[in-house]
Design a protein around this motif. Structure first.
Motif, PDB file in Angstrom:
ATOM      1  N   PHE A  72     -32.319  44.623  12.252  1.00  9.77           N
ATOM      2  CA  PHE A  72     -31.746  45.954  12.019  1.00  9.77           C
ATOM      3  C   PHE A  72     -31.933  46.478  10.595  1.00  9.77           C
ATOM      4  O   PHE A  72     -31.967  47.686  10.381  1.00  9.77           O
ATOM      5  CB  PHE A  72     -30.261  45.976  12.385  1.00  9.77           C
ATOM      6  CG  PHE A  72     -30.026  45.758  13.846  1.00  9.77           C
ATOM      7  CD1 PHE A  72     -30.519  46.645  14.790  1.00  9.77           C
ATOM      8  CD2 PHE A  72     -29.304  44.669  14.289  1.00  9.77           C
ATOM      9  CE1 PHE A  72     -30.317  46.448  16.144  1.00  9.77           C
ATOM     10  CE2 PHE A  72     -29.085  44.460  15.649  1.00  9.77           C
ATOM     11  CZ  PHE A  72     -29.595  45.351  16.580  1.00  9.77           C
ATOM     12  N   LEU A 110     -27.191  51.582  13.425  1.00 11.30           N
ATOM     13  CA  LEU A 110     -27.175  51.950  14.838  1.00 11.30           C
ATOM     14  C   LEU A 110     -26.354  53.212  15.098  1.00 11.30           C
ATOM     15  O   LEU A 110     -26.676  53.978  16.010  1.00 11.30           O
ATOM     16  CB  LEU A 110     -26.638  50.788  15.678  1.00 11.30           C
ATOM     17  CG  LEU A 110     -27.571  49.584  15.769  1.00 11.30           C
ATOM     18  CD1 LEU A 110     -26.846  48.403  16.409  1.00 11.30           C
ATOM     19  CD2 LEU A 110     -28.839  49.933  16.529  1.00 11.30           C
ATOM     20  N   CYS A 113     -28.566  56.161  15.167  1.00  9.80           N
ATOM     21  CA  CYS A 113     -29.718  56.150  16.073  1.00  9.80           C
ATOM     22  C   CYS A 113     -29.320  56.815  17.387  1.00  9.80           C
ATOM     23  O   CYS A 113     -28.521  56.272  18.144  1.00  9.80           O
ATOM     24  CB  CYS A 113     -30.177  54.720  16.333  1.00  9.80           C
ATOM     25  SG  CYS A 113     -30.815  53.884  14.872  1.00  9.80           S
ATOM     26  N   LEU A 116     -32.864  55.773  21.824  1.00 11.48           N
ATOM     27  CA  LEU A 116     -33.143  54.345  21.981  1.00 11.48           C
ATOM     28  C   LEU A 116     -34.635  54.033  21.963  1.00 11.48           C
ATOM     29  O   LEU A 116     -35.030  52.899  21.711  1.00 11.48           O
ATOM     30  CB  LEU A 116     -32.523  53.815  23.269  1.00 11.48           C
ATOM     31  CG  LEU A 116     -30.999  53.789  23.331  1.00 11.48           C
ATOM     32  CD1 LEU A 116     -30.527  53.298  24.690  1.00 11.48           C
ATOM     33  CD2 LEU A 116     -30.422  52.934  22.227  1.00 11.48           C
ATOM     34  N   VAL A 120     -36.295  51.414  14.988  1.00 14.39           N
ATOM     35  CA  VAL A 120     -35.171  51.137  14.095  1.00 14.39           C
ATOM     36  C   VAL A 120     -35.590  51.639  12.714  1.00 14.39           C
ATOM     37  O   VAL A 120     -36.695  51.335  12.261  1.00 14.39           O
ATOM     38  CB  VAL A 120     -34.858  49.622  14.030  1.00 14.39           C
ATOM     39  CG1 VAL A 120     -33.787  49.323  13.014  1.00 14.39           C
ATOM     40  CG2 VAL A 120     -34.465  49.092  15.395  1.00 14.39           C
ATOM     41  N   THR A 129     -38.393  49.385  18.726  1.00 11.27           N
ATOM     42  CA  THR A 129     -37.502  50.460  19.149  1.00 11.27           C
ATOM     43  C   THR A 129     -36.062  49.982  19.083  1.00 11.27           C
ATOM     44  O   THR A 129     -35.781  48.773  19.109  1.00 11.27           O
ATOM     45  CB  THR A 129     -37.800  50.927  20.587  1.00 11.27           C
ATOM     46  OG1 THR A 129     -37.487  49.851  21.493  1.00 11.27           O
ATOM     47  CG2 THR A 129     -39.242  51.392  20.756  1.00 11.27           C
ATOM     48  N   VAL A 130     -35.154  50.914  19.007  1.00 17.05           N
ATOM     49  CA  VAL A 130     -33.727  50.585  18.998  1.00 17.05           C
ATOM     50  C   VAL A 130     -33.370  49.848  20.290  1.00 17.05           C
ATOM     51  O   VAL A 130     -32.628  48.851  20.261  1.00 17.05           O
ATOM     52  CB  VAL A 130     -32.872  51.867  18.831  1.00 17.05           C
ATOM     53  CG1 VAL A 130     -31.391  51.554  18.946  1.00 17.05           C
ATOM     54  CG2 VAL A 130     -33.190  52.551  17.506  1.00 17.05           C
TER      55      VAL A 130
END
Length: 161
Positions: A72, A110, A113, A116, A120, A129-130
């Motif tokens: 992250f 997060l 964000c 999705l 990140v 990707t998230v």
């Protein structure tokens, strides 16, 4: 064999209906589960290997701290095996605090964000990707929470979340 001490099991979380709410809810559930296994574990067993691989409770949480920060926050890790080894001077409270700090910083990322499918946000490095990052962290945290379940039961018979 230690006497079994049962904790009340916490059922899986009830989350909102969106994909992001479900993924974040399950990740936070697993994060809390592994901390609960470790924060009140007795010394020196919390850092003592109970299996031939050398895995121990404190090392598991230290490793997950590095994984959170890598996925992250984009922190580089050059030796994943070393992340499993807590220093003899690392107190349980310190390792738990560092994990909670990493989780807090990851959650701050997060919180911003909204897609999705977007990467990140981490400058200077390719990012997953998230959605991938959340799914991977659920898998990683769940796997190590399972290890922690077994190790904790071997230490003092404590079971449950």
């Amino acid at each position: 064999m230690p006497t079994i001490k049962r904790r009340n099991d916490t059922p899986p979380p009830r989350t909102g209906g969106s994909e992001a709410e479900v993924l974040r809810g399950f990740l936070d559930y697993l994060r809390a589960s592994i901390v609960a296994k470790i924060e009140d574990a007795p010394e020196p067993q919390v850092r003592t290997a109970a299996v031939p691989s050398g895995t121990n409770l404190l090392g598991l949480l230290r490793h997950l701290t590095f994984v959170e920060r890598s996925i992250f926050l984009g922190d580089p890790v050059t030796n994943w095996q070393k992340t499993f080894h807590a220093a003899p001077t690392d107190a349980v409270t310190d390792v738990v605090a560092r994990y909670r700090e990493a989780v807090g910083q990851a959650n701050e990322i997060l919180d911003h964000c909204t897609d999705l499918g977007a990467p990140v946000p981490r400058p200077g490095r390719p990012a997953p990707t998230v959605r991938w990052a959340l799914t991977h962290m659920i898998e990683e945290t769940g796997r190590h929470a399972g290890h922690a379940d077994i190790l904790r039961e071997l230490i003092d018979g404590t079971t449950g979340r």
